[in-house]
Every structure is written in structure tokens, then in C-alpha cells.
Enzyme design. Structure first.
Site, PDB file in Angstrom:
ATOM      1  N   HIS A   1      47.342  59.074  65.112  1.00  0.00           N
ATOM      2  CA  HIS A   1      46.595  59.138  66.371  1.00  0.00           C
ATOM      3  C   HIS A   1      46.471  60.605  66.775  1.00  0.00           C
ATOM      4  O   HIS A   1      47.443  61.359  66.664  1.00  0.00           O
ATOM      5  CB  HIS A   1      47.333  58.341  67.453  1.00  0.00           C
ATOM      6  CG  HIS A   1      46.631  58.315  68.767  1.00  0.00           C
ATOM      7  ND1 HIS A   1      45.519  57.548  69.004  1.00  0.00           N
ATOM      8  CD2 HIS A   1      46.891  58.986  69.928  1.00  0.00           C
ATOM      9  CE1 HIS A   1      45.117  57.732  70.251  1.00  0.00           C
ATOM     10  NE2 HIS A   1      45.933  58.602  70.834  1.00  0.00           N
TER      11      HIS A   1
ATOM     12  N   GLY B   1      36.615  60.502  56.973  1.00  0.00           N
ATOM     13  CA  GLY B   1      37.745  60.291  56.065  1.00  0.00           C
ATOM     14  C   GLY B   1      38.488  61.549  55.671  1.00  0.00           C
ATOM     15  O   GLY B   1      39.062  61.603  54.581  1.00  0.00           O
TER      16      GLY B   1
ATOM     17  N   ASN C   1      49.875  54.476  61.391  1.00  0.00           N
ATOM     18  CA  ASN C   1      48.631  54.976  61.979  1.00  0.00           C
ATOM     19  C   ASN C   1      48.813  56.431  62.381  1.00  0.00           C
ATOM     20  O   ASN C   1      49.896  56.841  62.783  1.00  0.00           O
ATOM     21  CB  ASN C   1      48.249  54.151  63.211  1.00  0.00           C
ATOM     22  CG  ASN C   1      46.953  54.643  63.845  1.00  0.00           C
ATOM     23  OD1 ASN C   1      45.947  54.817  63.159  1.00  0.00           O
ATOM     24  ND2 ASN C   1      46.972  54.877  65.140  1.00  0.00           N
TER      25      ASN C   1
ATOM     26  N   GLU D   1      47.073  67.049  61.693  1.00  0.00           N
ATOM     27  CA  GLU D   1      47.017  65.669  61.206  1.00  0.00           C
ATOM     28  C   GLU D   1      47.105  65.644  59.687  1.00  0.00           C
ATOM     29  O   GLU D   1      47.828  64.835  59.100  1.00  0.00           O
ATOM     30  CB  GLU D   1      45.719  64.996  61.647  1.00  0.00           C
ATOM     31  CG  GLU D   1      45.639  64.626  63.111  1.00  0.00           C
ATOM     32  CD  GLU D   1      44.366  63.864  63.418  1.00  0.00           C
ATOM     33  OE1 GLU D   1      44.035  62.924  62.674  1.00  0.00           O
ATOM     34  OE2 GLU D   1      43.697  64.210  64.409  1.00  0.00           O
TER      35      GLU D   1
ATOM     36  N   ASN E   1      41.357  62.680  56.797  1.00  0.00           N
ATOM     37  CA  ASN E   1      42.767  62.354  56.593  1.00  0.00           C
ATOM     38  C   ASN E   1      42.965  61.586  55.287  1.00  0.00           C
ATOM     39  O   ASN E   1      43.958  61.784  54.581  1.00  0.00           O
ATOM     40  CB  ASN E   1      43.306  61.544  57.772  1.00  0.00           C
ATOM     41  CG  ASN E   1      43.777  62.422  58.910  1.00  0.00           C
ATOM     42  OD1 ASN E   1      44.418  63.439  58.701  1.00  0.00           O
ATOM     43  ND2 ASN E   1      43.458  62.032  60.125  1.00  0.00           N
TER      44      ASN E   1
END
Length: 234
Positions: free
Chosen positions: A161, A64, A159, A231, A66
């Protein structure tokens, strides 16, 4: 086109001049999209109420990191939102445990041998009715999203990726598998992609990407670490 552009520029100047005389709406980060600032300014001009923070549902399957970045950005006011609920397919994962420590409700989807979870319809009802979710954010969630949820949040589900889509995406390409595929291909660039979610794996319209250089000497773990840093920002 030039005439229309002139109207837009003149209107935006009027909004900026008017808003300069008003109390600040909030201490918004400078890097937020200018359209957001224009909309806020227009609301001030019309006397509309301030927009409440958006309720986010964050889906996680692993550590987790992100999710943590999103939660910290919300707490710092960089994201005008709050994490209202976390959804996971792995109740013992680090992301779910982090949510529980913060007192954020955790839902399980789908059911597994180790945990009973929501049905698709129950999940949609819980997000919409119980938690008032505005946006769904998939932050390292490894299960296919049910069609009912996709239809319930059109253009409101995102999302992240760890590869540059449309290459290096699809069923089975996640985590270190993505980075291994990038290195094996000989590609010189990789990086994260944020995209809308549809009913396929990694096939929704792309919103943003960041390029990360790939070295022929990279291991998947080394490349993953550099991509993950981007990210968190994206």
C-alpha cells in the site's frame, strides 16, 4: 530468559560452525533475514533437501512496476521464488502485457464488460491446483479480494500500500488519492506499507513500512514518485 537466550546463541554458533565446513547452499543475498540463514543451515546439518523456489501469484491492475521489481528480483536470485501466474482485472494493463511478453500465464478476475474472468472458486482452484501457488502478492491490485481466496492463503497473501497504515487506507484510498490525502492532512511522513491481506481493505496485520519525508510543496505526483522507489525495494 537469559538461559533460553544462551541456548539459542549456542545452538546458532554450532550451526554456523558446522555450516562453515559444508559447501555453500547458494549465493544468498547478505540482507536476507538471519532466521532464513539459520533454517537453511539447520537443513544442511540434518541433510534435508534444499527448499525449492516458491511459486508466486502476482495481482496487478495497472502498469505493474512493483510486479516488474518482483520479477527482476526473482531472476537475480534476491527473491527465492518465481512468478508462476499473474492475475488482473484489466487484461490490457501494462502489468498483464509485461507478463505475456515473458510467457507468464495471465488470469482475469473478476469478470467485466470487456473480459470474462474467473469466479472466486475457479480462481482458487487455478492458483492452487494448476499453478501450485505458495504465496499471493498484490502489487497494485485495485479490487477487493474474495473471501474464498483469503481463506485459501492464510498468512500467505501480501499487499503493498502506498501509505503508512493504518492511516490513509481503506476503500477508495489508492494511488494518487493516498498521496493527495497525505499532503492535505499536513503529515510530514508517508511511505509504503506491506501487510497481510484479510477480508477488509488495508486492514491486515502490518509486516513492514518505510518512511518517506513529505514536503509542504509536494504535489501528489512528486510524493508518489518518491514512495514508489521505496515500494520497489520493500
Amino acid at each position: 530468559a537469559r538461559a533460553h537466550a544462551g541456548v539459542r546463541i549456542a545452538a546458532s554458533r554450532r550451526i554456523r560452525l558446522h555450516c562453515a565446513k559444508q559447501p555453500p547452499y547458494s549465493r544468498r543475498p547478505r540482507h536476507l533475514h538471519s532466521l532464513t540463514a539459520s533454517v537453511v543451515g539447520a537443513q544442511q546439518v540434518r541433510g534435508a533437501p534444499a527448499v525449492a523456489p516458491a511459486n508466486l501469484a502476482v495481482f496487478v491492475s495497472g502498469g505493474g512496476s512493483n510486479f516488474r521489481a518482483i520479477q527482476e528480483a526473482c531472476a537475480a536470485g534476491v527473491i527465492k521464488g518465481r512468478v508462476a501466474v499473474v492475475v488482473t482485472n484489466a487484461p490490457q494493463c501494462g502489468g498483464a502485457q509485461y507478463a505475456e511478453r515473458l510467457g507468464i500465464p495471465v488470469l482475469v478476475y473478476p469478470s467485466s464488460k470487456s473480459a470474462k474472468g474467473c469466479t472466486p472458486d475457479e480462481l482458487v482452484a487455478a492458483l492452487r491446483e494448476e499453478h501450485g501457488v505458495d504465496y499471493v502478492v498484490l502489487a497494485g491490485y485495485l479490487k477487493l479480494i474474495p473471501p474464498q481466496l483469503v481463506r485459501a492463503f492464510p498468512r500467505a497473501m501480501l499487499n503493498i500500500h502506498p501509505g503508512l497504515l493504518p492511516a490513509f487506507g481503506g476503500s477508495g484510498l489508492y494511488g494518487l488519492r493516498v498521496h493527495s490525502a497525505v499532503i492535505t492532512s499536513g503529515a510530514r511522513l508517508s511511505g509504503p506499507t506491506v501487510h497481510f491481506v484479510d477480508e477488509g481493505y488495508d486492514t491486515g496485520p502490518i509486516l513492514a513500512q518505510v518512511s518517506v519525508a513529505v514536503s509542504p510543496l509536494d504535489s501528489p505526483q512528486q510524493l508518489a514518485a518518491r514512495v514508489l522507489a521505496e515500494e520497489h525495494k520493500l
